[in-house]
Write a protein that holds these residues in place. Structure first.
Motif, PDB file in Angstrom:
ATOM      1  N   UNK A  51      46.730  44.197  46.743  1.00  0.00           N
ATOM      2  CA  UNK A  51      45.298  44.197  47.056  1.00  0.00           C
ATOM      3  C   UNK A  51      45.020  44.872  48.393  1.00  0.00           C
ATOM      4  N   UNK A  54      44.965  48.350  47.992  1.00  0.00           N
ATOM      5  CA  UNK A  54      43.751  48.686  47.252  1.00  0.00           C
ATOM      6  C   UNK A  54      42.542  48.781  48.149  1.00  0.00           C
ATOM      7  N   UNK A  55      42.472  47.895  49.135  1.00  0.00           N
ATOM      8  CA  UNK A  55      41.305  47.917  50.024  1.00  0.00           C
ATOM      9  C   UNK A  55      41.305  49.160  50.915  1.00  0.00           C
ATOM     10  N   UNK A  56      42.459  49.818  51.018  1.00  0.00           N
ATOM     11  CA  UNK A  56      42.521  51.029  51.848  1.00  0.00           C
ATOM     12  C   UNK A  56      42.721  52.279  50.983  1.00  0.00           C
ATOM     13  N   UNK A  57      42.652  52.098  49.659  1.00  0.00           N
ATOM     14  CA  UNK A  57      43.003  53.214  48.763  1.00  0.00           C
ATOM     15  C   UNK A  57      41.923  54.286  48.718  1.00  0.00           C
ATOM     16  N   UNK A  59      39.744  56.883  46.540  1.00  0.00           N
ATOM     17  CA  UNK A  59      39.262  56.941  45.165  1.00  0.00           C
ATOM     18  C   UNK A  59      38.668  58.316  44.913  1.00  0.00           C
ATOM     19  N   UNK A  64      32.527  57.993  49.507  1.00  0.00           N
ATOM     20  CA  UNK A  64      32.918  57.084  50.595  1.00  0.00           C
ATOM     21  C   UNK A  64      34.437  56.985  50.735  1.00  0.00           C
ATOM     22  N   UNK A  65      35.147  57.371  49.672  1.00  0.00           N
ATOM     23  CA  UNK A  65      36.590  57.130  49.664  1.00  0.00           C
ATOM     24  C   UNK A  65      37.439  58.372  49.413  1.00  0.00           C
ATOM     25  N   UNK A 107      38.808  50.910  69.691  1.00  0.00           N
ATOM     26  CA  UNK A 107      38.656  50.489  68.284  1.00  0.00           C
ATOM     27  C   UNK A 107      38.550  51.634  67.296  1.00  0.00           C
ATOM     28  N   UNK A 206      46.133  48.229  63.568  1.00  0.00           N
ATOM     29  CA  UNK A 206      44.852  47.984  62.894  1.00  0.00           C
ATOM     30  C   UNK A 206      44.153  46.753  63.446  1.00  0.00           C
ATOM     31  N   UNK A 212      46.827  55.693  62.572  1.00  0.00           N
ATOM     32  CA  UNK A 212      46.631  56.749  61.559  1.00  0.00           C
ATOM     33  C   UNK A 212      47.097  58.091  62.126  1.00  0.00           C
ATOM     34  N   UNK A 325      40.606  56.900  54.101  1.00  0.00           N
ATOM     35  CA  UNK A 325      39.316  57.292  53.534  1.00  0.00           C
ATOM     36  C   UNK A 325      38.537  58.085  54.581  1.00  0.00           C
ATOM     37  N   UNK A 327      36.070  59.239  57.441  1.00  0.00           N
ATOM     38  CA  UNK A 327      35.378  58.533  58.531  1.00  0.00           C
ATOM     39  C   UNK A 327      34.605  59.548  59.366  1.00  0.00           C
TER      40      UNK A 327
END
Lengths: 805, 180
Positions: A51, A54-57, A59, A64-65, A107, A206, A212, A325, A327
């Motif tokens: 998961x 998935x939250x950082x995957x 698409x 947005x992704x 941040x 993070x 990154x 994703x 930014x």
């Protein structure tokens, strides 16, 4: 199909391909064909894809992704990093990069800050490509020539110069890019590499820092001296070739700032001789002061020129292997970035300098608790990381002092609470002489393991101070388990050693003293209290929980006071008694000879060194530690009783929880106290005890309130007076002030804030007393009065105000 | 499937076969939650635990949704987790979110006897905090810069059994793990 996708002609491998579909192969049909086999509503994934992934995957086709959908301007795609630039233009790029660097630390992440600079991306890409080629020099590997642009049009590092066609201006502008800007970027990236090293070791990815890194290693394996040499060479060149003195000066200071950044890691090799007179180390950290001066000069420069158009963009997000994703680019205001950069140098300077000035253990601990631990939210992330690595070095020495390992630090900490001369920490032939060899080995093995465990506990404690406030709480919570286990194991070891072999310290009456267990219990109680009160500042507790926290904290503080006044004090007295009475008697009985002489020498040392230390420890406990705990407890108790009064009018409820709660209040009580629930001693107060503490049935008449309000007032007053006295002692009392020499300002603020709490609470109590006196009790209801809880003068004490609706 | 009607609004269980429902849900969530979630995240919840996804519809349009799951936590207690809860702003302050949370918790307790229910929310999301805390959720941790927008989060827990209030190290395993 993969073969088809490979670039066939490197010379036509142009970044232009990103703008149109030329050269790309449409695989839509093949893709859909290949996924046809998947049945509907099935998620096909690797077993390692969870998961969180998935939250950082990414698409595909979701703006947005999907970084593939980032729109770039033509000039952004084709930006030529090799073109010459004016000195002003390069100065603008330098300043922007420093601003983006500080934005990253505020941040953000590298792709939307420093890596959004095309110069940085080009240089790092070229370096990565050529890194393994030993025939190319480091400087040439770090090229700013954009090899992906068509050969005919791209800016060059040296082409025309060799043909003698270059004008002076063209020469200067070319070198400004291919030498000055290049060395600046190399230096900045090298320091980013240092930040990543710090982050890997002591920060949370993070959370404290979001890297990154786009697979760049930021010169992690390149020696800083090589980088500094390049920067120095650029500074020399600027001095000889730039006529405009203003811009030359700014460029020089910008490069200097980068040099200073790359000198920061030199503090990790700075040995401090803790608690000893030593040479002034200011000269070794003068660069940290000079950095602030350079920042001031650079920040006040009004540059008429902006950075080259399209030199900063989202290009890197689209172009490189990007697991993230999309930014937006991010930059904090320029003024803020200069202030933060300056503050980073100043903070590091301050804690390095202070580390050389501690004269005793208490002073160091008070500094760690107050100046670092309680003030951590005001310390920037890299300074925080540097502090942690500076405090505990790679070799586990403290502040790099070759004489203060984690082991000696632990012994110091023990001595500081229960005094020196702990028998189990000084096992020698005199103590073990009569035992069998096998027994001796067993004892030593067990003791060594226990000492290692104890060192781990101390290490854990030392890591708390430099962490972010949320992590501090989590580390304290984990620390409770560590210290509770330590207490169990040390207590059984000390008891066993005393019972079986009569080894260990005694109290005056000959009973077992348990000095190490007493220290462990003291440390555990401290951590239990810190954990409870630390949640207030993080806004963890709802208003209806505040009573529970004060009630429980007060209980723990009382236990701590009892422990220091009782067991700890007895241990210290017992040790003094041994030195003053017991040992001299024993010596008298020993026949003249070498053994007697040895004992006499030891006795002399005890009288000259150990006894005064024990005396100092007792004084510290009685003159500072106990009064400060009592004063804090009075304030907690006053607040707690005030809350009882408020609850008697139903202005707040501490026994039911939220009206629509889906769970029993007892469950909430137990959940809140869960971190402490596993502690054996002291055991958790029961829910029944908590309920009883809030019994307000006796508050049925006005008369009943008078003594209660008087108690609150007395406690507030006594807390205020005690804190005022502590402040005075910290500044004037010879026995006390030496323990705070380096923390005076922060300690003064700490106690002044507590005094303000007493005064503020007192005003509210008086207001309530007046209300009770002038109003029918039945008229003081939640319908007419409300309770406002807001930020207070001190992190442990929010303001509690009763207001008429 | 229609579960109930409250104040004229229909509360339904998510239909895993309905592609349109899936699209509506993901659109509603991506439009109103600060975190951008990939399609995988939606499928992860909706495909595995469709029984814990409830929608509120007005004229066939989804105006509110709650997505949750139930799993063993560290194999010592059963934990319900509320992943997402979104109400179309037009329909807020009508108690819809509260009904959805109640529905979820009731079913988690009834079907799987959960020990606790957990979620995370931004420290600045006063509405969410008010809702959950009014139901007895407690802030158990503050998570530093938890969200992509760098806001801190609170971890909220509603304790339902004694297991929820006992440290993990002191709980027995739910089942024996297979020998590797």
């Amino acid at each position: 199909m993969i073969e088809q996708l490979k670039i066939q002609d490197p010379d036509t491998d142009q970044v232009w391909r990103l703008l149109d579909n030329a050269g790309f192969i449409d695989i839509t049909e093949q893709l859909f064909e290949s996924v046809r086999a998947i049945s509907t509503n099935q998620v096909v994934k690797s077993q390692y894809f969870d998961l969180l992934d998935g939250t950082r995957a990414i698409e595909v086709s979701n703006p947005k992704l999907d970084t593939g959908l980032i729109n770039l301007l033509e000039e952004e795609v084709a930006f030529d990093t090799g073109l010459p630039q004016s000195p002003q233009s390069v100065a603008a790029i330098h300043s922007k990069l420093l601003g983006l660097f500080m934005s990253w630390l505020n941040n953000s992440s590298l792709p939307v800050t420093v890596l959004s600079c095309r110069y940085v991306q080009t240089l790092l890409t070229n370096f990565e490509r050529l890194a393994a080629d030993s025939s190319i020099s480091f400087a040439n590997k770090c090229s700013l020539v954009n090899e992906r642009l068509p050969l005919k049009t791209r800016g060059k590092a040296d082409a025309d110069a060799s043909q003698g066609k270059e004008s002076t201006q063209a020469y200067v502008e070319r070198i400004m890019v291919h030498k000055v800007l290049k060395s600046f970027i190399v230096g900045l990236c090298k320091f980013i590499g240092t930040c990543l090293y710090i982050s890997t070791n002591v920060l949370y990815e993070e959370e404290d820092l979001t890297t990154r890194n786009m697979n760049f290693d930021f010169f992690l394996n390149v020696d800083a001296s090589i980088v500094i040499k390049e920067l120095q060479s650029s500074i020399n060149w600027l001095g000889k070739n730039i006529e405009d003195k203003a811009v030359s000066s700014v460029l020089t200071h910008q490069l200097n700032i980068i040099i200073f950044l790359n000198q920061i890691d030199s503090v990790f090799y700075l040995p401090i001789h803790l608690f000893k007179q030593q040479r002034d180390i200011s000269s070794q950290i003068v660069f940290l002061k000079e950095a602030s001066k350079s920042i001031e000069i650079v920040s006040s420069y009004q540059n008429p020129t902006e950075v080259p158009s399209a030199s900063f963009s989202k290009f890197v997000q689209l172009d490189l292997d990007n697991k993230n994703i999309p930014f937006e680019l991010y930059q904090i205001p320029e003024k803020e970035s200069w202030a933060k950069l300056s503050s980073m140098f100043e903070t590091i300077h301050a804690f390095v300098l202070k580390s050389s000035q501690f004269s005793n253990f208490n002073e160091l601990m008070n500094y760690l608790v107050i100046d670092i631990g309680h003030d951590i939210q005001n310390i920037g992330v890299i300074a925080r990381g540097v502090f942690q690595l500076y405090l505990i070095r790679d070799d586990k020495s403290i502040y790099g002092d070759p004489n203060v390992s984690l082991n000696t630090f632990t012994v110091n900490a023990i001595d500081n609470v229960v005094g020196q001369s702990n028998t189990l920490l000084n096992l020698n032939e005199l103590v073990l002489g009569s035992l069998k060899e096998e027994t001796k080995i067993q004892i030593e093995e067990r003791l060594n393991q226990l000492l290692i465990d104890l060192e781990s506990g101390m290490y854990h404690n030392l890591t708390v101070y430099g962490n972010n406030p949320c992590r501090q709480q989590q580390l304290r919570s984990r620390g409770l388990l560590i210290w509770d286990n330590l207490q169990v194991s040390w207590e059984s070891f000390e008891v066993e050693m005393h019972q079986l072999f009569n080894i260990g310290n005694d109290l005056v009456g000959g009973e077992i003293a348990l000095p190490i267990s007493s220290f462990v219990y003291y440390s555990k109680l401290q951590m239990m209290i810190d954990l409870a009160l630390g949640g207030i500042d993080l806004d963890i507790y709802k208003n209806f929980e505040l009573y529970l926290i004060y009630w429980y904290s007060s209980y723990l503080i009382q236990l701590l006071i009892e422990h220091v006044q009782g067991r700890v004090s007895q241990v210290l007295i017992g040790k003094a008694h041994q030195i003053e009475k017991v040992i001299p008697k024993k010596i008298k009985k020993v026949k003249a000879g070498p053994k007697k002489e040895q004992l006499k020498a030891s006795n002399q040392y005890n009288h000259e060194v150990i006894l005064p230390e024990i005396d100092r420890t007792q004084n510290y406990h009685s003159l500072y530690l106990i009064p400060s705990l009592i004063a804090l407890n009075d304030l907690l108790e006053a607040s707690r009783i005030f809350m009882i009064v408020l609850s008697s009018f139903n202005l707040i409820d501490y026994l039911q929880g939220p009206k629509n709660s889906l769970t029993k209040f007892e469950n909430l009580y137990n959940l809140r106290l869960k971190p402490w629930s596993s502690i054996g001693v002291p055991s958790l107060p029961t829910f029944k005890q908590y309920q009883n503490s809030l019994d307000v049935k006796y508050l049925s008449q006005k008369l009943n309130y008078t003594p209660l309000l008087r108690i609150i007032e007395e406690k507030l007053q006594s807390s205020k007076v005690a804190h005022q006295q502590l402040l005075k002692d910290i500044e004037e009392n010879d026995t006390i002030k030496g323990q705070f020499a380096n923390t005076t300002d922060s300690m003064t603020k700490w106690y002044n804030d507590l005094i303000k709490v007493s005064i503020g609470h007192s005003v509210e109590v008086k207001k309530l007393a007046k209300l009770i006196e002038s109003t029918e009790l039945s008229e003081i209801t939640p319908e007419k009065y409300s309770l406002e809880v807001s930020q207070g003068y001190h992190k442990y004490f929010p303001k509690i105000i009763v207001e008429e609706k | 499937m229609l579960l109930t009607t409250i104040d004229g609004l229909s509360y339904n269980t998510f239909d895993v076969q309905d592609q349109d429902e899936f699209k509506q849900i993901s659109r509603l969530i991506s439009g109103h939650l600060s975190e951008p979630y990939s399609i995988y995240v939606y499928w992860f919840f909706l495909n595995t635990w469709p029984q814990y996804c409830y929608t509120v519809k007005v004229d066939g349009l989804i105006i509110g949704v709650i997505i949750s799951k139930v799993e063993p936590h560290r194999n010592v207690r059963v934990r319900g987790y509320i992943g997402m809860l979104v109400i179309d702003p037009q329909y807020r302050n009508r108690g819809i979110a509260s009904h959805l949370v109640h529905l979820t918790i009731k079913n988690m307790v009834q079907w799987e006897n959960v020990d606790e229910i957990m979620l995370e929310t931004e420290v600045i999301n006063k509405g969410a905090l008010r809702l959950y805390e009014s139901l007895g959720f407690l802030r158990t941790k503050r998570l530093y810069r938890y969200y992509l927008n760098t806001h801190d989060a609170y971890r909220l827990i509603l304790p339902l059994t004694a297991k929820a209030t006992t440290r993990i190290a002191f709980l027995e395993q739910l089942e024996k793990l297979p020998l590797v």
